[in-house]
Design an enzyme around this catalytic site. Structure first.
Site, PDB file in Angstrom:
ATOM      1  CD  GLU A   3       1.460   4.419   3.270  1.00 48.77           C
ATOM      2  OE1 GLU A   3       1.221   4.046   2.120  1.00 48.77           O
ATOM      3  OE2 GLU A   3       0.645   4.250   4.195  1.00 48.77           O
TER       4      GLU A   3
ATOM      5  CG  ASP B 159      -0.687   1.158   6.604  1.00 52.16           C
ATOM      6  OD1 ASP B 159      -0.067   1.086   5.535  1.00 52.16           O
ATOM      7  OD2 ASP B 159      -1.919   0.996   6.687  1.00 52.16           O
TER       8      ASP B 159
HETATM    9  C1  NOJ Z   1      -0.736   1.378   2.741  1.00 51.32           C
HETATM   10  C2  NOJ Z   1      -0.189   0.019   2.475  1.00 51.32           C
HETATM   11  O1  NOJ Z   1       1.106   0.137   1.936  1.00 51.32           O
HETATM   12  C3  NOJ Z   1      -1.156  -0.659   1.531  1.00 51.32           C
HETATM   13  O2  NOJ Z   1      -0.637  -1.852   1.000  1.00 51.32           O
HETATM   14  C4  NOJ Z   1      -2.445  -0.882   2.258  1.00 51.32           C
HETATM   15  O3  NOJ Z   1      -3.394  -1.444   1.374  1.00 51.32           O
HETATM   16  C5  NOJ Z   1      -2.992   0.437   2.812  1.00 51.32           C
HETATM   17  N1  NOJ Z   1      -1.993   1.238   3.444  1.00 51.32           N
HETATM   18  C6  NOJ Z   1      -4.073   0.179   3.820  1.00 51.32           C
HETATM   19  O4  NOJ Z   1      -3.544  -0.324   5.007  1.00 51.32           O
END
Ligand code: NOJ
Length: 546
Positions: free
Chosen positions: A274, A209
């Protein structure tokens, strides 16, 4: 069902050629009737996923959490929230997935913890607490306000004042999601143990993440403003008005992934980041030179509208920059579902499948989000039922609930998702949106998606490393060739023609019955895609164009 073979030939890694699938666990399948999806429910649907033709699933966070951001606020990285099951349930899930030939990625959230994590609770106790330096604390600015001008992705300043200790803590997301201090080696050491904990249990890797944000400017300098943010605007616009020069994408971040890559190597595990940056060349830095992440999600594909030149340039740039190391999501739990993004209704759904066809032929990892195979549009969630913190905190704009409504498995009460009350409304779902109904119809989106994924798997040119040769550089048809396979989608408003390269082409997949092949010409109705194979290897590629 026979597990699919994973690729072990030569230096090829198992994820090369794979197809991914995102499970937003709260909304996938509820096994205990409390209205919230869980590990038990997911286990009961693993065979469905294997049959769909996906190779790896990424499960969104299922760890103990106060759920301020539905699990992206982790209170304990080494356990399962009781609402989702137990560690033993996870182990069973993993074993069953592996038996079916499915790989499993868990979601690692290293940028921030929950404010309910024992580290943060301890850190708040005093400035001298041994965990204080796990987080980023600063004295107020001279006038008493936040230490710099950084803004949270979810609205408001990225700093919250702690009365008890007289300092602000940094949070790029909610105040309940304090950012970890990756300049502290103890944080890195704690995460080494967390990675090992899951790798030892047999997970096949991690979706990481906010992988681009772990390291911050050591001086915490103000971000320059791109433009004055209009007043009364959404958090997203305010966030975009800043140039994120000092809070994101800092030089030292790759060192973390180099270290993790070594940790993951003995387990043959995948690090999929990500990397939420819109410039693919910046994303490429994270996967370059086989030193950092193994792959990164290309976030621009989930934001592209239905526009041939935009789609062409997004994919071309992504392929050129990512060099085979990008994953290509069609939708996600953070963005509107593809059919909605592409205008909604039947047209939006046709477009989404056509777009998925383009993604499915690319080098890297095409990625579906649960329900993409049904061509689901966003579910309608009335404002008074909104639960996404993005919506609850911002008066302007809707949040992400619409893309997170539960999966409709079969007609009837609870839609086969739950025997209880679903945690979010389903939105308007019809019988033909459900898995059970689509399964019976050979022309449904579900069966066409199965056919598309089977096409990718059956072609070594598509699932292998063949380079992408872009065809038609202008016009409504976006098309490319990889070896003896050609993929084309008509992203314009009218029927159109693509002149094919030399070869004896045959159609092996069409997104809808609106593609005709005659005399080396492929005619595609609007919103339609096709995959063609060349039966005879042409000596040289002919001239190609519209
Ligand atoms: C990316 C995640 O996909 C999202 O859902 C989340 O709110 C943020 N990162 C914070 O962790």
């Amino acid at each position: 069902m026979q597990p699919r073979q994973s690729s072990t030939a030569g230096s090829r890694r198992w994820w090369q050629g794979a197809v991914g699938y995102e499970i937003y666990i709260r909304s996938f399948a509820d096994g205990n009737g409390d209205g919230v999806g869980d590990l038990l429910g997911l286990r009961s649907r693993l065979a469905y996923l294997a049959d769909l033709g996906v190779d790896l699933i990424w499960i969104t966070p299922f760890y103990p959490s106060p759920m301020a951001d539905h699990g992206y606020d982790v209170a304990d990285y080494r356990d399962v929230d009781p609402r989702y099951g137990t560690l033993a349930d996870f182990e069973r899930l993993l074993a069953e997935a592996h038996e079916l030939g499915l790989r499993v990625l868990v979601d690692l959230v290293p940028n921030h913890t929950s404010s309910g994590h024992s580290w943060f609770r301890s850190a708040r106790r005093s400035r001298d607490d041994p965990y204080r330096d796990f987080y980023i604390w600063r004295e107020p600015a001279a006038e008493g306000g936040p230490p710099n001008n950084w803004v949270s992705h979810f609205g408001g300043p990225a700093w919250t004042y702690d009365e008890a200790t007289g300092e602000f803590w940094l949070h790029l997301f909610l105040p309940e999601q304090p950012d970890l201090n990756w300049a502290n080696p103890a944080v890195a050491a704690a995460f080494d143990d967390i990675l090992a904990f899951w790798l030892d249990r047999g997970v096949d890797g991690f979706r990481i993440d906010v992988a681009h944000a772990l390291v911050k400017d050591p001086q915490l300098r103000d971000n320059p403003l791109r433009s004055a943010a209009p007043s009364n605007t959404s958090a997203r616009e305010i966030w975009s008005a800043h140039e994120h020069r000092y809070d994101l994408d800092q030089p030292g971040v790759l060192e973390i992934y180099q270290r993790w890559r070594e940790l993951a190597a003995p387990y043959d595990a995948l690090l999929l980041g990500e990397v939420y940056l819109f410039d693919p060349w910046k994303v490429a830095r994270y996967v370059a030179g086989q030193q950092g992440l193994h792959a990164a999600l290309c976030v621009t594909t989930t934001r592209t509208g239905w526009d041939a030149s935009l789609i062409r340039s997004t994919l071309r740039e992504g392929v050129a920059a990512g060099n085979g190391y990008l994953a290509w999501p069609l939708s996600s739990h953070d963005d509107p579902r593809a059919p909605t993004r592409f205008g909604g209704g039947e047209r939006g759904s046709h477009r989404a499948l056509a777009y998925l066809t383009l993604l499915a032929g690319l080098p890297g990892i095409p990625f579906l989000y649960q329900g993409d195979e049904l061509a689901l549009e966003n579910g309608e969630v009335p404002r008074e039922r909104a639960l996404d913190p993005v919506e609850l905190r911002n008066v302007a704009g809707r949040g992400r609930d619409g893309s997170r409504t539960p999966i409709p498995w079969e007609p009837g009460a609870g839609l086969g998702f739950t025997t209880g009350e679903p945690w979010l409304p389903f939105g308007e779902r019809r019988g033909e949106d459900t898995v059970a109904v689509q399964d019976q119809d050979p022309r449904s989106y579900l069966n066409r998606t199965r056919a598309l994924l089977a096409t990718r798997h059956s072609s070594t040119d598509l699932s292998g490393e063949k380079a992408v040769e872009w065809l038609a550089s202008t016009g409504p048809i976006v098309a490319y060739r990889r070896g003896n396979v050609l993929v084309a989608a008509n992203c314009g408003p009218d029927r159109d023609l693509l002149h094919l390269p030399q070869g004896d082409w045959e159609k092996v997949f069409v997104s809808q019955d609106a593609a005709q092949l005659r005399d080396r010409r492929l005619e595609l109705a609007e919103d339609t895609a096709a995959v063609l194979y060349a039966r005879v290897v042409p000596e040289a590629h002919g001239k190609v164009g519209r």
